[in-house]
Design a protein around this motif. Structure first.
Motif, PDB file in Angstrom:
ATOM      1  N   PRO A   1       8.459   3.165  -8.735  1.00 32.52           N
ATOM      2  CA  PRO A   1       7.278   3.982  -8.413  1.00 32.52           C
ATOM      3  C   PRO A   1       7.522   5.455  -8.716  1.00 32.52           C
ATOM      4  O   PRO A   1       8.579   6.002  -8.402  1.00 32.52           O
ATOM      5  CB  PRO A   1       7.102   3.752  -6.906  1.00 32.52           C
ATOM      6  N   THR A   2       6.528   6.111  -9.330  1.00 37.05           N
ATOM      7  CA  THR A   2       6.666   7.518  -9.678  1.00 37.05           C
ATOM      8  C   THR A   2       5.297   8.157  -9.792  1.00 37.05           C
ATOM      9  O   THR A   2       4.274   7.454  -9.844  1.00 37.05           O
ATOM     10  CB  THR A   2       7.440   7.677 -10.997  1.00 37.05           C
ATOM     11  N   PHE A   3       5.257   9.486  -9.834  1.00 35.32           N
ATOM     12  CA  PHE A   3       3.995  10.201 -10.012  1.00 35.32           C
ATOM     13  C   PHE A   3       3.352   9.802 -11.336  1.00 35.32           C
ATOM     14  O   PHE A   3       4.024   9.690 -12.360  1.00 35.32           O
ATOM     15  CB  PHE A   3       4.223  11.714  -9.988  1.00 35.32           C
TER      16      PHE A   3
ATOM     17  N   VAL B   1      -4.287  -4.291  -4.091  1.00 34.14           N
ATOM     18  CA  VAL B   1      -4.991  -3.432  -5.040  1.00 34.14           C
ATOM     19  C   VAL B   1      -4.008  -2.460  -5.677  1.00 34.14           C
ATOM     20  O   VAL B   1      -3.143  -1.905  -4.994  1.00 34.14           O
ATOM     21  CB  VAL B   1      -6.115  -2.639  -4.342  1.00 34.14           C
ATOM     22  N   ASP B   2      -4.124  -2.263  -6.985  1.00 37.30           N
ATOM     23  CA  ASP B   2      -3.265  -1.317  -7.691  1.00 37.30           C
ATOM     24  C   ASP B   2      -3.789   0.091  -7.443  1.00 37.30           C
ATOM     25  O   ASP B   2      -4.916   0.423  -7.847  1.00 37.30           O
ATOM     26  CB  ASP B   2      -3.281  -1.638  -9.185  1.00 37.30           C
ATOM     27  N   VAL B   3      -2.991   0.931  -6.770  1.00 40.57           N
ATOM     28  CA  VAL B   3      -3.461   2.270  -6.427  1.00 40.57           C
ATOM     29  C   VAL B   3      -2.566   3.325  -7.084  1.00 40.57           C
ATOM     30  O   VAL B   3      -1.357   3.132  -7.225  1.00 40.57           O
ATOM     31  CB  VAL B   3      -3.489   2.483  -4.893  1.00 40.57           C
ATOM     32  N   PRO B   4      -3.146   4.455  -7.498  1.00 41.97           N
ATOM     33  CA  PRO B   4      -2.371   5.502  -8.163  1.00 41.97           C
ATOM     34  C   PRO B   4      -1.492   6.277  -7.188  1.00 41.97           C
ATOM     35  O   PRO B   4      -1.795   6.398  -6.004  1.00 41.97           O
ATOM     36  CB  PRO B   4      -3.448   6.404  -8.774  1.00 41.97           C
ATOM     37  N   ILE B   5      -0.386   6.814  -7.731  1.00 41.77           N
ATOM     38  CA  ILE B   5       0.555   7.633  -6.959  1.00 41.77           C
ATOM     39  C   ILE B   5       0.443   9.070  -7.454  1.00 41.77           C
ATOM     40  O   ILE B   5       0.616   9.347  -8.644  1.00 41.77           O
ATOM     41  CB  ILE B   5       1.996   7.132  -7.135  1.00 41.77           C
ATOM     42  N   THR B   6       0.140   9.993  -6.531  1.00 42.20           N
ATOM     43  CA  THR B   6      -0.084  11.391  -6.882  1.00 42.20           C
ATOM     44  C   THR B   6       0.747  12.301  -5.989  1.00 42.20           C
ATOM     45  O   THR B   6       1.033  11.959  -4.840  1.00 42.20           O
ATOM     46  CB  THR B   6      -1.587  11.739  -6.733  1.00 42.20           C
ATOM     47  N   LEU B   7       1.109  13.463  -6.498  1.00 40.22           N
ATOM     48  CA  LEU B   7       1.843  14.441  -5.709  1.00 40.22           C
ATOM     49  C   LEU B   7       0.991  14.907  -4.533  1.00 40.22           C
ATOM     50  O   LEU B   7      -0.168  15.294  -4.708  1.00 40.22           O
ATOM     51  CB  LEU B   7       2.227  15.642  -6.581  1.00 40.22           C
TER      52      LEU B   7
ATOM     53  N   GLY C   1      -8.324   5.724  -1.686  1.00 38.86           N
ATOM     54  CA  GLY C   1      -7.742   4.846  -2.688  1.00 38.86           C
ATOM     55  C   GLY C   1      -6.597   5.442  -3.473  1.00 38.86           C
ATOM     56  O   GLY C   1      -6.229   4.906  -4.530  1.00 38.86           O
ATOM     57  N   VAL C   2      -6.020   6.545  -2.984  1.00 40.85           N
ATOM     58  CA  VAL C   2      -4.915   7.199  -3.679  1.00 40.85           C
ATOM     59  C   VAL C   2      -3.761   7.411  -2.706  1.00 40.85           C
ATOM     60  O   VAL C   2      -3.969   7.773  -1.547  1.00 40.85           O
ATOM     61  CB  VAL C   2      -5.351   8.568  -4.259  1.00 40.85           C
ATOM     62  N   LEU C   3      -2.528   7.187  -3.177  1.00 32.59           N
ATOM     63  CA  LEU C   3      -1.338   7.481  -2.387  1.00 32.59           C
ATOM     64  C   LEU C   3      -0.830   8.871  -2.752  1.00 32.59           C
ATOM     65  O   LEU C   3      -0.473   9.136  -3.903  1.00 32.59           O
ATOM     66  CB  LEU C   3      -0.237   6.444  -2.672  1.00 32.59           C
ATOM     67  N   TYR C   4      -0.810   9.746  -1.766  1.00 38.83           N
ATOM     68  CA  TYR C   4      -0.319  11.108  -1.957  1.00 38.83           C
ATOM     69  C   TYR C   4       1.094  11.190  -1.377  1.00 38.83           C
ATOM     70  O   TYR C   4       1.289  11.005  -0.179  1.00 38.83           O
ATOM     71  CB  TYR C   4      -1.236  12.110  -1.269  1.00 38.83           C
TER      72      TYR C   4
ATOM     73  N   THR D   1       9.741  15.491  -4.487  1.00 42.46           N
ATOM     74  CA  THR D   1      10.048  15.377  -5.916  1.00 42.46           C
ATOM     75  C   THR D   1       9.845  13.942  -6.398  1.00 42.46           C
ATOM     76  O   THR D   1       9.740  13.003  -5.592  1.00 42.46           O
ATOM     77  CB  THR D   1      11.505  15.783  -6.179  1.00 42.46           C
ATOM     78  N   GLY D   2       9.845  13.791  -7.705  1.00 43.19           N
ATOM     79  CA  GLY D   2       9.694  12.460  -8.272  1.00 43.19           C
ATOM     80  C   GLY D   2      10.800  11.519  -7.850  1.00 43.19           C
ATOM     81  O   GLY D   2      10.568  10.326  -7.637  1.00 43.19           O
ATOM     82  N   ALA D   3      12.022  12.054  -7.710  1.00 45.81           N
ATOM     83  CA  ALA D   3      13.153  11.220  -7.310  1.00 45.81           C
ATOM     84  C   ALA D   3      13.004  10.699  -5.889  1.00 45.81           C
ATOM     85  O   ALA D   3      13.618   9.692  -5.528  1.00 45.81           O
ATOM     86  CB  ALA D   3      14.449  12.020  -7.437  1.00 45.81           C
TER      87      ALA D   3
END
Length: 228
Positions: free
Chosen positions: A73-75, A84-90, A101-104, A108-110
């Motif tokens: 998983p990454t930004f 449900v496939d949900v986007p990963i955002t900073l 519907g968004v995972l905040y 950092t990305g790591a």
């Protein structure tokens, strides 16, 4: 330490399992994590196990090649939540938030995999505890405690003293699947087996269990694609 073989180029790591009951060599590739294991008779020679594995090099590569790729998983990527496939955002702040519907995810990305793992485990505990309480009330039994693990061979379990265990990865499955697994394990408080009486009990509290059970069989390995 378990004995392993490296077969071919690039090498395939093969775990050796010696069995007193085995009468022949056999290879198995896990549907969950792609681990390759070779079971051999206890008194058989290791050189024969090596030869057997080498003879099946093509078979192993063919089946491993069909496995879905692993996902970190990454930004900018996405991940399953409730089927449900949900986007990963900073995100901002200190905690993972799920909104519109968004995972905040802050940081950092790591840090994304570890933070999502912690968020998923907390959410899974809340969901599965609530579902367990609900179905325990329907069957008229009480459970002792709930633990969460990242199990590879089962989605849940129930001990004879009433302890329930669930895989936290169930939070990635649809809500109905999560409920089914809770109902499945709670019903073991009544019947510690998989007899006809047990399945009648499951059907009584969760009539649609067959559809959710089939979903897990078809899609369960997808939940293990994500590397946390």
């Amino acid at each position: 330490m378990a004995e392993t073989l490296d077969i071919g180029d690039p090498p395939i790591r093969v775990l050796i399992k010696k069995s007193a009951r085995a009468r022949r060599f056999s290879l198995r590739i896990s549907n969950v994590d792609g681990a390759v294991s070779l079971t051999m008779p206890k008194r058989a020679a290791l050189r024969d196990a090596v030869a057997f594995a080498q003879d099946h090099d093509g078979w192993m590569r063919k089946h491993l090649g069909k496995r879905p790729d692993q996902i970190v998983p990454t930004f900018g990527g996405s991940i399953l939540l409730d089927g449900v496939d949900v986007p990963i955002t900073l995100g901002t702040g200190r905690k993972v938030q799920f909104e519109a519907g968004v995972l905040y995810v802050p940081g950092t990305g790591a840090q994304v995999p570890a933070k999502l793992r912690a968020f998923y485990k907390t959410l899974a505990r809340d969901r599965l505890a609530e579902a367990s309480e609900r179905y325990a009330g329907l069957v008229g039994r009480r459970f002792s405690r709930i633990t969460l693990r990242d199990t590879r061979s089962r989605w849940g379990s129930c001990t004879s003293d009433g302890n329930l265990m669930y895989s936290w990865r169930l939070i990635m499955a649809p809500r109905a699947v999560q409920d089914y697994v809770a109902a499945h394990e709670v019903c073991h408080l009544v019947e510690m087996n998989h007899s006809d009486a047990y399945w009648r009990q499951v059907a009584a509290v969760f009539p649609d269990y067959k559809a959710q059970r089939s979903w897990l069989k078809r899609n369960g390995q997808q939940l293990h694609r994500y590397q946390f």
